[in-house]
Design an enzyme around this catalytic site. Structure first.
Site, PDB file in Angstrom:
ATOM      1  N   LYS A  22       0.831  -1.209   0.000  1.00 19.66           N
ATOM      2  CA  LYS A  22       0.000   0.000   0.000  1.00 19.66           C
ATOM      3  C   LYS A  22       0.867   1.260   0.000  1.00 19.66           C
ATOM      4  CE  LYS A  22      -1.869   1.738   4.021  1.00 19.66           C
ATOM      5  NZ  LYS A  22      -1.522   3.156   4.153  1.00 19.66           N
ATOM      6  N   ASN A  23       1.854   1.305   0.891  1.00 21.76           N
ATOM      7  CA  ASN A  23       2.622   2.544   1.060  1.00 21.76           C
ATOM      8  C   ASN A  23       3.612   2.808  -0.074  1.00 21.76           C
ATOM      9  OD1 ASN A  23       1.213   3.064   3.341  1.00 21.76           O
ATOM     10  ND2 ASN A  23       2.889   2.684   4.777  1.00 21.76           N
ATOM     11  N   CYS A 117      -6.239  13.785  13.269  1.00 25.64           N
ATOM     12  CA  CYS A 117      -6.017  12.375  12.915  1.00 25.64           C
ATOM     13  C   CYS A 117      -5.966  11.568  14.189  1.00 25.64           C
ATOM     14  CB  CYS A 117      -4.716  12.238  12.150  1.00 25.64           C
ATOM     15  SG  CYS A 117      -4.329  10.537  11.817  1.00 25.64           S
ATOM     16  N   ARG A 122       0.727  14.809  13.247  1.00 21.42           N
ATOM     17  CA  ARG A 122       1.252  14.608  11.902  1.00 21.42           C
ATOM     18  C   ARG A 122       1.206  15.857  11.038  1.00 21.42           C
ATOM     19  NH1 ARG A 122       0.618   9.125   8.767  1.00 21.42           N
ATOM     20  NH2 ARG A 122      -0.943   8.114   9.976  1.00 21.42           N
ATOM     21  N   ASP A 305       4.327   0.736  12.121  1.00 18.32           N
ATOM     22  CA  ASP A 305       3.153   0.053  11.565  1.00 18.32           C
ATOM     23  C   ASP A 305       3.059  -1.412  12.010  1.00 18.32           C
ATOM     24  OD1 ASP A 305       2.375   2.365  10.337  1.00 18.32           O
ATOM     25  OD2 ASP A 305       2.965   1.778   8.311  1.00 18.32           O
ATOM     26  N   ARG A 397      -8.785  -0.397   4.524  1.00 23.43           N
ATOM     27  CA  ARG A 397      -7.904   0.626   3.932  1.00 23.43           C
ATOM     28  C   ARG A 397      -6.564   0.022   3.581  1.00 23.43           C
ATOM     29  NH1 ARG A 397      -6.558   5.024   7.731  1.00 23.43           N
ATOM     30  NH2 ARG A 397      -5.029   5.152   6.080  1.00 23.43           N
TER      31      ARG A 397
HETATM   32  C1  UD1 Z   1       4.154   7.000   6.489  1.00 22.77           C
HETATM   33  C2  UD1 Z   1       3.326   5.765   6.247  1.00 22.77           C
HETATM   34  C3  UD1 Z   1       2.710   5.274   7.551  1.00 22.77           C
HETATM   35  C4  UD1 Z   1       3.815   5.076   8.598  1.00 22.77           C
HETATM   36  C5  UD1 Z   1       4.677   6.327   8.726  1.00 22.77           C
HETATM   37  C6  UD1 Z   1       5.880   6.132   9.639  1.00 22.77           C
HETATM   38  C7  UD1 Z   1       2.561   6.112   3.975  1.00 22.77           C
HETATM   39  C8  UD1 Z   1       1.440   6.409   3.060  1.00 22.77           C
HETATM   40  N1  UD1 Z   1       2.284   6.098   5.292  1.00 22.77           N
HETATM   41  O1  UD1 Z   1       3.287   8.011   6.975  1.00 22.77           O
HETATM   42  O2  UD1 Z   1       2.050   4.039   7.315  1.00 22.77           O
HETATM   43  O3  UD1 Z   1       3.213   4.797   9.853  1.00 22.77           O
HETATM   44  O4  UD1 Z   1       5.184   6.723   7.437  1.00 22.77           O
HETATM   45  O5  UD1 Z   1       6.665   5.087   9.181  1.00 22.77           O
HETATM   46  O6  UD1 Z   1       3.674   5.868   3.536  1.00 22.77           O
HETATM   47  N2  UD1 Z   1       6.103  14.867  10.786  1.00 22.77           N
HETATM   48  C9  UD1 Z   1       6.259  16.206  11.058  1.00 22.77           C
HETATM   49  N3  UD1 Z   1       6.264  17.096  10.007  1.00 22.77           N
HETATM   50  C10 UD1 Z   1       6.119  16.709   8.713  1.00 22.77           C
HETATM   51  C11 UD1 Z   1       5.954  15.331   8.447  1.00 22.77           C
HETATM   52  C12 UD1 Z   1       5.953  14.436   9.502  1.00 22.77           C
HETATM   53  O7  UD1 Z   1       6.394  16.595  12.212  1.00 22.77           O
HETATM   54  O8  UD1 Z   1       6.119  17.556   7.825  1.00 22.77           O
HETATM   55  C13 UD1 Z   1       6.127  13.884  11.904  1.00 22.77           C
HETATM   56  C14 UD1 Z   1       4.823  13.151  12.072  1.00 22.77           C
HETATM   57  O9  UD1 Z   1       3.948  13.871  12.885  1.00 22.77           O
HETATM   58  C15 UD1 Z   1       5.279  11.856  12.707  1.00 22.77           C
HETATM   59  C16 UD1 Z   1       6.669  11.620  12.101  1.00 22.77           C
HETATM   60  O10 UD1 Z   1       7.056  12.867  11.579  1.00 22.77           O
HETATM   61  O11 UD1 Z   1       5.410  12.011  14.089  1.00 22.77           O
HETATM   62  C17 UD1 Z   1       6.736  10.590  10.993  1.00 22.77           C
HETATM   63  O12 UD1 Z   1       5.738  10.871  10.043  1.00 22.77           O
HETATM   64  P1  UD1 Z   1       5.870  10.497   8.504  1.00 22.77           P
HETATM   65  O13 UD1 Z   1       7.065   9.643   8.260  1.00 22.77           O
HETATM   66  O14 UD1 Z   1       5.729  11.747   7.709  1.00 22.77           O
HETATM   67  O15 UD1 Z   1       4.564   9.614   8.292  1.00 22.77           O
HETATM   68  P2  UD1 Z   1       3.757   9.529   6.959  1.00 22.77           P
HETATM   69  O16 UD1 Z   1       4.670   9.743   5.820  1.00 22.77           O
HETATM   70  O17 UD1 Z   1       2.528  10.346   7.063  1.00 22.77           O
END
Ligand code: UD1
Length: 417
Positions: A22-23, A117, A122, A305, A397
Site C-alpha cells: 500500500k505505502n 487524525c 502529523r 506500523d 484501507r
Molecule cells: C508513512 C506511512 C505510515 C507510517 C509512517 C511512519 C505512507 C502512506 N504512510 O506516513 O504508514 O506509519 O510513514 O513510518 O507511507 N512529521 C512532522 N512534520 C512533517 C511530516 C511528519 O512533524 O512535515 C512527523 C509526524 O507527525 C510523525 C513523524 O514525523 O510524528 C513521521 O511521520 P511520517 O514519516 O511523515 O509519516 P507519513 O509519511 O505520514
C-alpha cells in the site's frame, strides 16, 4: 458497517501470497501526475486507500483504466484541476502526496490540510519547508495549502525529522526542477526506494534512495513507464505475527525477507523459527512465546506500523515486554480494547508495559485505526471464544481480503455486513 467475527484458538497453517505494498502504491500512483504519457502500474493491491487515491487523481483529470493484465493505467495528458479537496484528504492523509508532483508539473496546487487524525498531529511542515526551499510560494488559506512556483529550483534541504511521505513528495517535486536537489536526513524506507525505482523508469535522475541523502538532478520532462509495486512488508509482518501468536506454521510467497530484518529478529527473539528464501518466508513455533520488548523508529529499525500487532502477540507471551512508540504520539488506541479481551497492559508515557497472561477471552471490540484493527484481529485469533471486531473499514484501507487470506490459513473468521 461491516464486522469481523472470529472464533479464536486455531493455529494458523498453510501458504498464502503477499499483496503489493500500500505505502509504495500510493506515491507511485501520484507519480503519474509528473508526465503526460501513460504510467502503467502492476501488483496494485485492492484496498480502499488505493481506490481513494485513484478517485482523487481522476477528479484532477487523470484518465484511469485497467489494462489486460490488471495493471492500472494512468494518463495525465492534461491536469484540469490541481486540487485535493478536504472530503478526500480527511479520509486519507496520504493524499498530501499529490502536492509535490502537482507543483512540479502545473506550477500550482491546492491541497486541503489534513484534519485531526486519530494517531497524532502529523503536521506537514517538512513538506512545506522543502517546497519553499525550492522556490515555491506557500500560503495557508481557508484550510488549504496553496503552493505556486513557475518552475521549482534545485536546493539542498535538510529535513528536521525523518518523514516518509515528506521525502517522497520532495523527491517527486525535484524530478522536474531546474538544477540539482539534495534531500538530507531523508527517509530510508523501502517504499521510498520503490518510488525512486518508478521515477527512474520514467526518466528521472535519482541517486541515493535507501540512504539518508537523496540527490535528484532535475530534467525537462518525464516519460511513461511500466512498473510493478514491491510486496507489502507490513502485511507480511502481520501474518507472521499472527502465525507466531497462534502457535502456527505458515509460508508466505512473494515476500521480501531482505527488508524485514528488524521484524524477523523480534519474531526469532520471541521463540519462533523463521526460515527465508529469496522470495519467501516460513515461520513455525515450538511451544510458548517469550515476551519481546521493542522500540519503534524509522527504517531499518522496528516499524511503527507493526507495533500494535506485536503488542497483541505479547499479551499472551511469557514474561513482560516494554513496547515504546517513538514515531506517533497517540498510537496506543488498541490498548484499551486489548484490555477488554483480558490483556494486562499499562501505559506510561510512550511506553506500554505488557505482562503476558495465560489466555485472552473473546469480546466485542472496536477498531480505531488501520494497524490497531490488525492487532485486534490477531487478539481475536488468539482469544478463547468469539471476538467481534467492529468498524472493519479501517482494516479495508490497508489489508487486501484479510478474512479470505486468514481463512485459507485455517482461521475461523467471517465478515458480517
Ligand atoms: C508513512 C506511512 C505510515 C507510517 C509512517 C511512519 C505512507 C502512506 N504512510 O506516513 O504508514 O506509519 O510513514 O513510518 O507511507 N512529521 C512532522 N512534520 C512533517 C511530516 C511528519 O512533524 O512535515 C512527523 C509526524 O507527525 C510523525 C513523524 O514525523 O510524528 C513521521 O511521520 P511520517 O514519516 O511523515 O509519516 P507519513 O509519511 O505520514
Amino acid at each position: 458497517m461491516d464486522k469481523l467475527v472470529i472464533e479464536g484458538g486455531v493455529p494458523l497453517a498453510g501458504e498464502i501470497g503477499v499483496s503489493g505494498a500500500k505505502n509504495a502504491t500510493l506515491p507511485i500512483l501520484t507519480a503519474a501526475l509528473l508526465t503526460a504519457e501513460p504510467l502503467t502500474v502492476s501488483n496494485v493491491p485492492h484496498l480502499r486507500d488505493v481506490t481513494t487515491m485513484l478517485n482523487l487523481l481522476a477528479q484532477m483529470g487523470v484518465a484511469v483504466s485497467m489494462d489486460e493484465k490488471l495493471g492500472v493505467e494512468l494518463a495525465a495528458s492534461r491536469i484540469t484541476d490541481p486540487v485535493a479537496p478536504y472530503e478526500l484528504v480527511k479520509t486519507m492523509r496520504a493524499s498530501v502526496l499529490v502536492l509535490g508532483p502537482l507543483v512540479a508539473r502545473c506550477g500550482e496546487a491546492r491541497v486541503s490540510l489534513p484534519g485531526g487524525c486519530a494517531i497524532g498531529l502529523r503536521p506537514v511542515d517538512q513538506h512545506i519547508k522543502g517546497l519553499q526551499a525550492m522556490g515555491a510560494e506557500v500560503s495557508i488559506e481557508h484550510g488549504y495549502i496553496s503552493v505556486r512556483a513557475k518552475r521549482l529550483r534545485g536546493a539542498t534541504i535538510c529535513l528536521d525529522l525523518v518523514t516518509v511521505t515528506g521525502t517522497e513528495n520532495l523527491m517527486m517535486a525535484a524530478t522536474l526542477a531546474a538544477g540539482t536537489t539534495r534531500i538530507e536526513n531523508a527517509a530510508r524506507e523501502p517504499e521510498v526506494v520503490d518510488l525512486a525505482g518508478c521515477l527512474i523508469a520514467m526518466g528521472a535522475r535519482v541517486r541515493g534512495a535507501g540512504t539518508d541523502v537523496i540527490t535528484i538532478e532535475g530534467v525537462e520532462r518525464l516519460h511513461g513507464a511500466r512498473y510493478s509495486v514491491m510486496p507489502d512488508r507490513i502485511e507480511t509482518g502481520t501474518f507472521l505475527a499472527a502465525a507466531a501468536a497462534t502457535g502456527g506454521e505458515i509460508r508466505l510467497r512473494g515476500a521480501r525477507p531482505d527488508i524485514l530484518d528488524s521484524v524477523l529478529e523480534k519474531l526469532r527473539e520471541a521463540g519462533a523459527q523463521v526460515d527465508t528464501g529469496p522470495d519467501w518466508i516460513a515461520l513455525k513455533t515450538n511451544g510458548a512465546l517469550s515476551a519481546v520488548s521493542l522500540r519503534t523508529a524509522p527504517y531499518p529499525a522496528f516499524p511503527t506500523d507493526m507495533q500494535a500487532q506485536f503488542m497483541a502477540l505479547n499479551t499472551v507471551a511469557s514474561g513482560t515486554a516494554l513496547v515504546t512508540e517513538t514515531i506517533f504520539e497517540n498510537r496506543f488506541m488498541h490498548v484499551q480494547e486489548l484490555i477488554r479481551l483480558g490483556a494486562d497492559i499499562e501505559v506510561e508515557g510512550n511506553t506500554a508495559v505488557v505482562k503476558g497472561v495465560r489466555h485472552l477471552d473473546g469480546a466485542t471490540v472496536m477498531a480505531t485505526d488501520l494497524r490497531a484493527s490488525a492487532s485486534l484481529v490477531l487478539a481475536g485469533l488468539i482469544a478463547r471464544g468469539t471476538t467481534t471486531v467492529e468498524r472493519v473499514y479501517h482494516l479495508d484501507r490497508g489489508y487486501e481480503r484479510i478474512e479470505e487470506k486468514l481463512s485459507r490459513l485455517g482461521a475461523r473468521i467471517r465478515r458480517v455486513r
